[in-house]
Structure formats: C-alpha cells, structure tokens
Design a protein around this motif. Structure first.
Motif, PDB file in Angstrom:
ATOM      1  N   ARG A 194     -75.837 -52.994  15.963  1.00 61.75           N
ATOM      2  CA  ARG A 194     -74.583 -52.555  15.336  1.00 61.75           C
ATOM      3  C   ARG A 194     -73.641 -53.737  15.105  1.00 61.75           C
ATOM      4  N   PRO A 203     -70.018 -54.635  14.707  1.00 61.01           N
ATOM      5  CA  PRO A 203     -68.743 -53.966  15.001  1.00 61.01           C
ATOM      6  C   PRO A 203     -67.716 -54.279  13.913  1.00 61.01           C
ATOM      7  N   CYS A 204     -67.902 -53.698  12.736  1.00 57.80           N
ATOM      8  CA  CYS A 204     -67.121 -54.069  11.543  1.00 57.80           C
ATOM      9  C   CYS A 204     -65.617 -53.917  11.740  1.00 57.80           C
ATOM     10  N   ALA A 205     -65.168 -52.810  12.315  1.00 56.34           N
ATOM     11  CA  ALA A 205     -63.732 -52.619  12.511  1.00 56.34           C
ATOM     12  C   ALA A 205     -63.182 -53.680  13.458  1.00 56.34           C
ATOM     13  N   ASP A 206     -63.904 -53.958  14.530  1.00 58.32           N
ATOM     14  CA  ASP A 206     -63.466 -54.990  15.484  1.00 58.32           C
ATOM     15  C   ASP A 206     -63.461 -56.372  14.838  1.00 58.32           C
ATOM     16  N   GLY A 256     -62.996 -56.987  11.632  1.00 58.59           N
ATOM     17  CA  GLY A 256     -61.852 -57.009  10.727  1.00 58.59           C
ATOM     18  C   GLY A 256     -60.535 -57.218  11.463  1.00 58.59           C
ATOM     19  N   GLU A 257     -60.365 -56.492  12.568  1.00 59.03           N
ATOM     20  CA  GLU A 257     -59.136 -56.622  13.357  1.00 59.03           C
ATOM     21  C   GLU A 257     -59.008 -58.032  13.939  1.00 59.03           C
ATOM     22  N   THR A 258     -60.090 -58.535  14.501  1.00 60.73           N
ATOM     23  CA  THR A 258     -60.081 -59.871  15.085  1.00 60.73           C
ATOM     24  C   THR A 258     -59.860 -60.932  14.013  1.00 60.73           C
TER      25      THR A 258
END
Length: 180
Positions: free
Chosen positions: A138, A140-143, A145-147
């Motif tokens: 996986r 972690p696309c959202a993480d 992007g946020e990072t």
C-alpha cells in the motif's frame, strides 16, 4: 535516479524495502523462483522495487528473472517462459500492470493463484477489484500528500536547508492472489 541524490526533498516509501517485503511474503508461501514484470525504462521507484526483490532472493538463494515488456505482451511472456521456465510467482512493478498481466497469464493458460502467485505495488482500487484480489504494497497516498505539503512549507521557510528524504511506512496487503 538512486543512488545519486538531487537537491530536492523527497517524500515517498522505501521501494527497496517494499520489494523485500513482497519477496519475503512469497518465500513464506514456499516460492523458490520469482519473476518480475516491468516495462522497459520504468521509473527509478520500480527499479528499486526490483532491487529489493532481488536482494531478498539473493539472501535466500532464490532465482529472480526479469520480464522486461508491456504487461499485455503475450509473445514476450511466451518467450520468457520458454527461455527461463515458469516461475512460481510474478511480481509486477505496479497494480495496474499486474491487472493487465493477470489477463495475459490467463490467455497463456496460467491461473492465479492455482498455477502462479501474483503481486503488485501501490494498492490502487483495481487491486481489490481483481479476481483474485491482488496482494500488494500500500502506498500511503494521503500521508504522502500531507507530509509533502508540510515539507514544502518547511522548505519555503528555510530554502537553504539540506535536502531531505522522508520515507513513510508501506504495509503489505495480503489478498487471494498469493494464497494457495
């Protein structure tokens, strides 16, 4: 491309470790010969995934052959199988390629997972919709992007800071494509 380093910040996953994790999962299923399908001249991230699979294979004395072709190239698959023999598992550079490759395998009379195990990378939606559902790593696309956003803000406040490489956890998602 690695191992060279640019002056830019990088946020992502450790693709080499992800390749190692997939290979170790396949070893736990009893696999002793792995194929890696990737398009010619793919991105450094995919080459790092291959590097991880090959590193794990070398440590276990397991063979890893590369099929460098489009995932729907049935002629390339037939040539590969004639030249290298049939691996017990194939790892594809990404899930979209794995979905196409599963269809190519099926046309060649190879059923997943009965005849061969199959894995991918990214855990995009198609991975869970495939039949059988695809084992994958996986992203972690959202993480990411946020990072990345936080890193960009930090870079704007301090543009002369040394370049950073921020690698986030990327869990293995085991599904039916690697269950005997």
């Amino acid at each position: 491309p690695p191992p060279r380093r640019s002056r830019y910040d990088i946020v992502g996953i450790n693709n080499q470790d992800a390749g190692i994790a997939i290979a170790e999962h396949l070893f736990a299923q009893g696999v002793r010969k792995i194929g890696f399908q990737m398009r010619p001249n793919w991105a450094p991230s995919v080459r790092n995934r291959l590097r991880g699979v090959r590193t794990a294979c070398a440590e276990q004395g397991v063979r890893c052959d590369v099929l460098s072709a489009e995932p729907d190239d049935a002629d390339a698959l037939r040539r590969f199988l004639r030249a290298k023999g049939r691996p017990e598992a194939f790892v594809c550079g990404c899930d979209k390629a794995a979905a196409k490759f599963r269809l190519t395998l099926k046309r060649a009379g190879v059923e997943v997972p009965r005849d061969m195990l199959l894995c991918g990378f990214d855990d995009v939606e198609i991975a869970s919709l495939m039949t059988p559902a695809l084992t994958t790593v996986r992203q972690p696309c959202a993480d990411i992007g946020e990072t990345l956003f936080k890193t960009l803000l930090s870079r704007m406040r301090n543009p002369t800071a040394p370049a950073r490489e921020i690698l986030l956890p990327a869990p293995l998602v085991v599904r039916a494509s690697t269950r005997r």
